[in-house]
Design a protein around this motif. Structure first.
Motif, PDB file in Angstrom:
ATOM      1  N   MET A  10      18.962  65.749-112.236  1.00  0.00           N
ATOM      2  CA  MET A  10      18.302  64.335-112.504  1.00  0.00           C
ATOM      3  C   MET A  10      19.086  63.249-111.898  1.00  0.00           C
ATOM      4  N   VAL A  11      18.712  62.423-111.020  1.00  0.00           N
ATOM      5  CA  VAL A  11      19.107  61.480-110.309  1.00  0.00           C
ATOM      6  C   VAL A  11      18.946  59.980-110.953  1.00  0.00           C
ATOM      7  N   VAL A  12      19.930  59.215-111.229  1.00  0.00           N
ATOM      8  CA  VAL A  12      19.575  57.795-111.862  1.00  0.00           C
ATOM      9  C   VAL A  12      20.256  56.851-110.547  1.00  0.00           C
ATOM     10  N   ALA A  13      19.487  56.076-110.297  1.00  0.00           N
ATOM     11  CA  ALA A  13      19.827  55.018-109.491  1.00  0.00           C
ATOM     12  C   ALA A  13      20.504  53.753-110.364  1.00  0.00           C
ATOM     13  N   VAL A  14      21.757  53.651-109.657  1.00  0.00           N
ATOM     14  CA  VAL A  14      22.527  52.296-110.424  1.00  0.00           C
ATOM     15  C   VAL A  14      22.979  51.311-109.305  1.00  0.00           C
ATOM     16  N   ASP A  15      22.592  50.022-109.765  1.00  0.00           N
ATOM     17  CA  ASP A  15      23.066  48.946-108.985  1.00  0.00           C
ATOM     18  C   ASP A  15      23.584  47.893-109.885  1.00  0.00           C
ATOM     19  N   ASP A  16      23.897  46.519-109.369  1.00  0.00           N
ATOM     20  CA  ASP A  16      24.441  45.696-110.319  1.00  0.00           C
ATOM     21  C   ASP A  16      23.543  44.652-110.958  1.00  0.00           C
ATOM     22  N   SER A  17      22.429  45.425-111.507  1.00  0.00           N
ATOM     23  CA  SER A  17      21.411  44.674-112.239  1.00  0.00           C
ATOM     24  C   SER A  17      21.647  45.190-113.741  1.00  0.00           C
ATOM     25  N   GLU A  18      21.395  44.408-114.800  1.00  0.00           N
ATOM     26  CA  GLU A  18      21.258  44.675-115.941  1.00  0.00           C
ATOM     27  C   GLU A  18      20.096  46.004-116.151  1.00  0.00           C
ATOM     28  N   HIS A  19      18.973  45.706-115.221  1.00  0.00           N
ATOM     29  CA  HIS A  19      17.964  46.680-115.568  1.00  0.00           C
ATOM     30  C   HIS A  19      18.342  48.036-115.076  1.00  0.00           C
ATOM     31  N   SER A  20      19.377  48.228-114.341  1.00  0.00           N
ATOM     32  CA  SER A  20      19.576  49.708-113.701  1.00  0.00           C
ATOM     33  C   SER A  20      20.607  50.182-114.961  1.00  0.00           C
ATOM     34  N   PHE A  21      21.420  49.349-115.555  1.00  0.00           N
ATOM     35  CA  PHE A  21      22.563  49.637-116.619  1.00  0.00           C
ATOM     36  C   PHE A  21      21.689  50.104-117.831  1.00  0.00           C
ATOM     37  N   TYR A  22      20.422  49.315-118.129  1.00  0.00           N
ATOM     38  CA  TYR A  22      19.783  49.568-119.243  1.00  0.00           C
ATOM     39  C   TYR A  22      19.016  51.097-118.958  1.00  0.00           C
ATOM     40  N   ALA A  23      18.445  51.215-117.809  1.00  0.00           N
ATOM     41  CA  ALA A  23      17.725  52.517-117.478  1.00  0.00           C
ATOM     42  C   ALA A  23      18.628  53.855-117.839  1.00  0.00           C
ATOM     43  N   LEU A  24      20.180  53.553-117.232  1.00  0.00           N
ATOM     44  CA  LEU A  24      21.138  54.655-117.357  1.00  0.00           C
ATOM     45  C   LEU A  24      21.134  54.666-118.788  1.00  0.00           C
ATOM     46  N   GLY A  25      21.250  53.701-119.377  1.00  0.00           N
ATOM     47  CA  GLY A  25      21.757  53.891-121.051  1.00  0.00           C
ATOM     48  C   GLY A  25      20.321  54.712-121.705  1.00  0.00           C
ATOM     49  N   TRP A  26      19.375  54.270-121.371  1.00  0.00           N
ATOM     50  CA  TRP A  26      18.240  54.952-122.049  1.00  0.00           C
ATOM     51  C   TRP A  26      18.032  56.204-121.513  1.00  0.00           C
ATOM     52  N   THR A  27      18.407  56.565-120.446  1.00  0.00           N
ATOM     53  CA  THR A  27      18.000  57.945-119.898  1.00  0.00           C
ATOM     54  C   THR A  27      19.197  58.863-120.737  1.00  0.00           C
ATOM     55  N   LEU A  28      20.226  58.302-120.960  1.00  0.00           N
ATOM     56  CA  LEU A  28      21.597  59.088-121.504  1.00  0.00           C
ATOM     57  C   LEU A  28      21.100  59.336-122.749  1.00  0.00           C
ATOM     58  N   ASP A  29      20.584  58.344-123.633  1.00  0.00           N
ATOM     59  CA  ASP A  29      20.187  58.342-124.931  1.00  0.00           C
ATOM     60  C   ASP A  29      18.844  59.291-125.207  1.00  0.00           C
ATOM     61  N   HIS A  30      18.087  59.488-124.085  1.00  0.00           N
ATOM     62  CA  HIS A  30      16.861  60.629-124.160  1.00  0.00           C
ATOM     63  C   HIS A  30      17.123  61.689-123.691  1.00  0.00           C
ATOM     64  N   PHE A  31      17.990  61.918-122.812  1.00  0.00           N
ATOM     65  CA  PHE A  31      17.998  63.227-122.138  1.00  0.00           C
ATOM     66  C   PHE A  31      19.297  63.904-122.108  1.00  0.00           C
ATOM     67  N   PHE A  32      20.361  63.034-122.745  1.00  0.00           N
ATOM     68  CA  PHE A  32      21.722  63.681-122.616  1.00  0.00           C
ATOM     69  C   PHE A  32      22.451  63.476-124.064  1.00  0.00           C
ATOM     70  N   THR A  33      21.630  63.959-125.042  1.00  0.00           N
ATOM     71  CA  THR A  33      22.356  64.210-126.371  1.00  0.00           C
ATOM     72  C   THR A  33      22.309  65.485-126.633  1.00  0.00           C
ATOM     73  N   GLY A  34      23.323  65.738-127.400  1.00  0.00           N
ATOM     74  CA  GLY A  34      23.635  67.268-127.893  1.00  0.00           C
ATOM     75  C   GLY A  34      24.829  67.772-127.175  1.00  0.00           C
ATOM     76  N   PRO A  35      25.117  68.836-127.471  1.00  0.00           N
ATOM     77  CA  PRO A  35      26.470  69.569-126.684  1.00  0.00           C
ATOM     78  C   PRO A  35      26.152  69.910-125.385  1.00  0.00           C
ATOM     79  N   VAL A  36      25.034  70.601-124.964  1.00  0.00           N
ATOM     80  CA  VAL A  36      24.617  70.926-123.703  1.00  0.00           C
ATOM     81  C   VAL A  36      23.272  70.291-123.194  1.00  0.00           C
ATOM     82  N   SER A  37      23.470  69.639-122.161  1.00  0.00           N
ATOM     83  CA  SER A  37      22.261  69.034-121.439  1.00  0.00           C
ATOM     84  C   SER A  37      21.272  69.785-120.726  1.00  0.00           C
ATOM     85  N   THR A  38      20.236  69.552-120.661  1.00  0.00           N
ATOM     86  CA  THR A  38      19.179  70.340-119.755  1.00  0.00           C
ATOM     87  C   THR A  38      19.854  70.138-118.284  1.00  0.00           C
ATOM     88  N   PHE A  39      19.956  69.114-117.794  1.00  0.00           N
ATOM     89  CA  PHE A  39      20.174  68.383-116.680  1.00  0.00           C
ATOM     90  C   PHE A  39      21.470  68.413-115.934  1.00  0.00           C
TER      91      PHE A  39
END
Length: 160
Positions: A10-39
């Motif tokens: 899973m590639v996540v784009a990050v830039d210096d905007s709040e929108h990209s940091f929100y997207a990163l946090g949202w993605t981590l909350d929805h796809f990277f919880t638990g001991p082992v990630s799928t991605f």
């Protein structure tokens, strides 16, 4: 570790905007919880080239480019540092970080190809039609050109 190489990317784009940091946090909350990630997570920042960042022509333009490049490198370092902090705060401790020079549209599509990514995540800046027409939408471009699923994460508007 052979198992890590077999995980979809899973590639996540990050830039210096709040929108990209929100997207990163949202993605981590929805796809990277638990001991082992799928991605396997790859975070990429597209650093504009100094010549593209400075659309000046004429005498003196070349003198400013080293200063602009220095500023762009500082911004890129801050973006990656903030992304690392967000990952650490969500207990995601093994992402890859890449800074690639170029237009974000091309950088993101090239990163997808390089890593054979399954998903590309981009934040939506929420530009209106006119601003989007002038600037071009990175998310629109990626949705049409990236060879994977593209997820556009929009920050909710809070009604006051």
């Amino acid at each position: 570790m052979a198992a890590a190489a077999e995980k979809p990317v899973m590639v996540v784009a990050v830039d210096d905007s709040e929108h990209s940091f929100y997207a990163l946090g949202w993605t981590l909350d929805h796809f990277f919880t638990g001991p082992v990630s799928t991605f396997r997570l790859v975070l990429v920042h597209a650093k504009p080239s100094p010549a593209n960042a400075v659309s000046l022509a004429g005498p003196g333009a070349a003198d400013i480019l080293p200063h602009v490049d220095s500023d762009l490198k500082k911004i890129a370092a801050r973006v990656i540092e903030r992304a690392k902090e967000i990952c650490a705060s969500k207990s995601v401790d093994d992402p890859m970080f890449e800074i690639m020079e170029g237009d974000a549209r091309n950088v993101l599509c090239e990163t997808v190809e390089k890593h054979h990514a399954s998903i590309l995540v981009v934040g939506s800046h929420g530009y209106g039609a006119i601003k989007r027409a002038v600037l071009g939408s990175v998310s629109d471009y990626c949705a049409h050109h990236a060879h994977c699923t593209v997820m556009i994460v929009k920050k909710p508007k809070h009604k006051t």
